[in-house]
Design an enzyme around this catalytic site. Structure first.
Site, short mmCIF file in Angstrom:
data_model
loop_
_atom_site.label_atom_id
_atom_site.label_comp_id
_atom_site.label_asym_id
_atom_site.label_seq_id
_atom_site.Cartn_x
_atom_site.Cartn_y
_atom_site.Cartn_z
N GLU A 1 33.92 29.84 -14.75
CA GLU A 1 34.69 30.98 -14.27
C GLU A 1 34.79 32.05 -15.35
OE1 GLU A 1 39.00 30.91 -12.36
OE2 GLU A 1 39.11 30.87 -14.55
N ASP B 1 44.38 30.92 -7.72
CA ASP B 1 43.09 31.34 -7.18
C ASP B 1 43.25 32.37 -6.08
OD1 ASP B 1 41.79 29.54 -8.84
OD2 ASP B 1 40.67 28.56 -7.23
#
Length: 362
Positions: free
Chosen positions: A57, A244
């Protein structure tokens, strides 16, 4: 691209300085808040300071920041670290990247997280268009195509074949709404293997439809993890509006900036902004998707403020007043310091780029 900050009265000089400050806050080793680090042999990495590891990420985010800021040196250092330490060359996940490593390069896992792969692929295509291809791992176009080839044709598939939805991890029965990046898939349709162009076009359409299903009809909030039909998983299984899920608003904004507004998604952006209108940072919580607040304060409040503001890029004219308030709240919020700064400040920088018109599609 449109500079929303300037539309709301901020000077070009102040906006440019904010962009530079964001970059330095993350990448300048003289800045005490930085979390990019140079490593040996011409490599570098982004550290998740909240978890003391290096994640696909963050590495893919760092590559996106570098290509947007025209920093080929940083881009190549990060990509070399990724290929050296994160690449999986055997087993069912061969061709993907280990989602978490220790800062010394040791792998913490044997599988990928698909949001990393999709960001890697797009940033590599952007690098090829901005700087041209080199040799080996710096043949950016071929590297990106290889990732996407594995993702939809490999042994462990990252997308549901029947409906083109991305999975939470390969072969997993559920998804993460924030992984749905239709604006990426539009570019994949242009740049990936020609035989897969129609697949990526279908994925872009399917993901816009999925986001609309996954977001609550009144609040616009999505769960962190959700079933393939858009229904949140149980609360104890990340089926709430949590870290998220903040990215859904940001994704809608960039899709709007790059490929034009989609009515349903613009309405969702407006609902999200309205839901948080007037809330101060200390008031921000974790929420059920219907808006019921949970006991815990938001773990990443700066990131949440940033993504709410970024949604201003997608709203329809009727929501301009609350959108402006969201942008001004964001402008007045500094980047985060301390242990949890990594995630907040990544999303903060992306919001600054988007609202300044500097988050460019190459």
């Amino acid at each position: 691209m449109k500079n929303i900050f300037e539309d709301y009265g901020y000077s070009k000089f102040d906006v440019e300085n904010r962009i530079i400050d964001c970059w330095n806050n993350i990448f300048d080793k003289a800045n005490p808040n930085h979390f990019y680090f140079d490593a040996c042999d011409g490599m570098g990495y982004i550290e998740d300071t909240g978890n003391d590891d290096v994640r696909t990420e963050g590495m893919s985010y760092g590559m996106m920041m570098a290509v947007q800021m025209n920093r080929k040196d940083i881009f190549d250092k990060i990509w070399k670290w990724v290929k050296t330490y994160m690449y999986l060359d055997s087993g069912p996940n061969a061709g993907y990247f280990c989602w978490s490593n220790q800062p010394d390069g040791k792998k913490n896992a044997d599988g990928p997280a698909p949001d990393g792969e999709e960001y890697f692929a797009l940033t590599l295509f952007f690098a090829a268009k901005r700087w041209g291809n080199g040799d080996g791992i710096f043949n950016y176009t071929e590297q990106a195509r290889s990732i996407l080839r594995t993702a939809i044709h490999g042994e462990s598939k990252m997308w549901f074949e029947e409906n083109h939805h991305i999975r939470f991890v390969p072969n997993c029965p559920f998804t993460d709404p924030s992984y749905h990046l239709p604006h990426f898939y539009e570019i994949f349709a242009e740049c990936a293997d020609k035989c897969d162009s129609s697949y990526w076009k279908a994925a872009a359409k399917a993901s816009r439809q999925y986001i609309a299903k996954a977001c609550h009809p009144e609040t616009g909030l999505a769960a962190e993890y959700a079933d393939d039909d858009g229904k949140p998983l149980p609360p104890k299984s990340h089926g709430t509006f949590f870290s998220d899920a903040y990215r859904v608003a940001a994704n809608i904004a960039v899709d709007s900036l790059w490929f034009g507004q989609t009515k349903e998604l613009s309405e969702i952006a407006g609902k999200i902004i309205k839901f948080f209108d007037g809330k101060e940072m200390y008031e921000l919580k974790d929420y059920m998707v219907d808006g019921r607040p949970l006991k815990k304060n938001a773990r990443h409040p700066v990131a949440l403020i940033a993504t709410i503001a970024q949604a201003a890029a997608a709203v329809e004219p009727g929501n301009r007043a609350c959108a402006e308030r969201a942008v001004r709240r964001f402008w007045e919020t500094p980047m985060r310091t301390g242990r949890r700064r990594y995630y907040d400040n990544c999303l903060y920088f992306f919001a600054v780029l988007a609202l300044s018109g500097k988050y460019v599609k190459y």
